[in-house]
Design a protein around this motif. Sequence first.
Motif, mmCIF file in Angstrom:
data_model
loop_
_atom_site.group_PDB
_atom_site.id
_atom_site.type_symbol
_atom_site.label_atom_id
_atom_site.label_comp_id
_atom_site.label_asym_id
_atom_site.label_seq_id
_atom_site.Cartn_x
_atom_site.Cartn_y
_atom_site.Cartn_z
ATOM 1 N N PHE A 75 44.129 -35.338 68.791
ATOM 2 C CA PHE A 75 44.549 -35.648 70.166
ATOM 3 C C PHE A 75 45.948 -35.047 70.307
ATOM 4 O O PHE A 75 46.950 -35.730 70.351
ATOM 5 C CB PHE A 75 44.548 -37.177 70.328
ATOM 6 N N ALA A 76 46.024 -33.740 70.277
ATOM 7 C CA ALA A 76 47.314 -33.026 70.229
ATOM 8 C C ALA A 76 47.051 -31.532 70.219
ATOM 9 O O ALA A 76 45.932 -31.085 69.907
ATOM 10 C CB ALA A 76 48.074 -33.387 68.953
ATOM 11 N N ALA A 77 48.094 -30.772 70.533
ATOM 12 C CA ALA A 77 48.020 -29.326 70.358
ATOM 13 C C ALA A 77 48.557 -28.950 68.979
ATOM 14 O O ALA A 77 47.949 -28.186 68.235
ATOM 15 C CB ALA A 77 48.829 -28.633 71.446
ATOM 16 N N GLY A 78 49.707 -29.540 68.623
ATOM 17 C CA GLY A 78 50.350 -29.219 67.348
ATOM 18 C C GLY A 78 49.569 -29.800 66.178
ATOM 19 O O GLY A 78 48.953 -30.860 66.297
ATOM 20 N N ALA A 238 59.018 -28.612 71.446
ATOM 21 C CA ALA A 238 58.044 -28.151 70.444
ATOM 22 C C ALA A 238 57.948 -29.185 69.317
ATOM 23 O O ALA A 238 57.154 -30.142 69.403
ATOM 24 C CB ALA A 238 58.446 -26.777 69.941
ATOM 25 N N ARG A 239 58.756 -29.021 68.287
ATOM 26 C CA ARG A 239 58.803 -29.995 67.200
ATOM 27 C C ARG A 239 60.256 -30.148 66.767
ATOM 28 O O ARG A 239 60.994 -29.153 66.665
ATOM 29 C CB ARG A 239 57.950 -29.536 66.010
ATOM 30 N N GLY A 240 60.655 -31.377 66.468
ATOM 31 C CA GLY A 240 62.047 -31.673 66.138
ATOM 32 C C GLY A 240 62.618 -30.799 65.039
ATOM 33 O O GLY A 240 63.720 -30.243 65.170
ATOM 34 N N THR A 295 46.754 -35.627 82.230
ATOM 35 C CA THR A 295 46.769 -34.856 80.984
ATOM 36 C C THR A 295 46.260 -35.692 79.819
ATOM 37 O O THR A 295 45.453 -35.224 79.004
ATOM 38 C CB THR A 295 48.194 -34.339 80.698
ATOM 39 N N ARG A 296 46.714 -36.930 79.742
ATOM 40 C CA ARG A 296 46.260 -37.765 78.623
ATOM 41 C C ARG A 296 44.760 -38.063 78.744
ATOM 42 O O ARG A 296 44.051 -38.137 77.725
ATOM 43 C CB ARG A 296 47.099 -39.041 78.543
ATOM 44 N N ASP A 297 44.263 -38.212 79.978
ATOM 45 C CA ASP A 297 42.803 -38.379 80.143
ATOM 46 C C ASP A 297 42.076 -37.127 79.651
ATOM 47 O O ASP A 297 41.085 -37.207 78.925
ATOM 48 C CB ASP A 297 42.444 -38.601 81.628
HETATM 49 C C1 DGY Z 1 51.228 -32.010 70.930
HETATM 50 O O1 DGY Z 1 50.104 -32.273 71.345
HETATM 51 O O2 DGY Z 1 51.426 -31.250 69.996
HETATM 52 C C2 DGY Z 1 52.357 -32.644 71.650
HETATM 53 O O3 DGY Z 1 53.531 -32.556 70.974
HETATM 54 C C3 DGY Z 1 52.026 -34.078 72.001
HETATM 55 O O4 DGY Z 1 51.864 -34.143 73.334
#
Ligand code: DGY
Length: 329
Positions: A75-78, A238-240, A295-297
């Motif tokens: 449930f994410a792109a990353g 993006a990512r921390g 988007t979350r749906d």
């Molecule tokens: C992802 O999906 O990678 C985002 O960081 C979370 O929404």
Amino acid sequence: MSHRVFVSRLIPEAGLEILRARTDLDVWSGEMPPSPTELRDRVKGCDGAICLLSDTIDAAFFKAAGPALKVVSLFAAGYNNVDMNAAREARVIITNTPDQLTEATAELAFTLMAAAARRVKEGIDNVRDGQWRTWGPLILRGRDLRGSTLGIIGMGRIGAALARRAVAFGMQVVFFDPSPFMIPPGDAPVTRVATLDELLGRSDFVSLHCPLTPQTRHIIRKETIALMKPGCVLVNTARGPCIDTDALVDALKKDRIFAAGLDVTDPEPLPADHPLVSLPNCLILPHVGSATFSTRDAMAVGAARNLLDVLDNRLPADTLNPDVFSLPH
Ligand code: DGY
């Protein structure tokens, strides 16, 4: 016999109802994510799992799940939380939901960019703390978007969506992406630069849209900050760990960087007493890039469909390791 599926957090009902109709569903209902031990315990014997970026999907996870596990649908792109070698070893398909969150995340990156440039955090604090005593010609002056150059690191889907927005607001856009497989940013007139150094030297705003990999960890650090234009605004959705946090704190304190807008941090979550939090020129959100209702749906539906596709022996388009599909399970 229906498939056993574990979902590691409550996701929108739109996705759960698809799964409930077809599987024997177990959903982690806690507000906090399962610990690695709890995750391994719950995934035992499952055919599929929907996992979040807060879950560690490693060799121990696959071992605990056992041979029935065919798919982990993110449930994410990353997917920097997934050990892809271990997934291959275990013959488990990994899918994600990249398209669903492009526009929402680009909107948030734009929001952070404008808010950081216009010192929105300081303005809010100023009003709340009773510091607003008069209108003043010298008070809270910020940076213009129009006429400025935005440097995008990573021209994937979200980088391209941000480029379109920036161009519409009168910005010039340059980008750096070492990957030859770059998604064209539609009609937006953008210029590719050959090196990160060139991008940093040309940009008034820098926004990160790269995945977290060994190459991009600390891509923004003391040495690269030194190449940025004085007074630059930095945005990270993006990512921390793409940014060296200590170097950022230092640069913000010295006003070497004018302001930062961060939706992701390192560590995450960021403790309230972390030095970044009290800096007036650092605006921080709790990783909400994709957090819109629709988007979350869409992510929930996409993750559910990806999972069922694999269980039905179909390869979803959003498969991160398609080669595993043809391997014997
Ligand atoms: C992802 O999906 O990678 C985002 O960081 C979370 O929404």
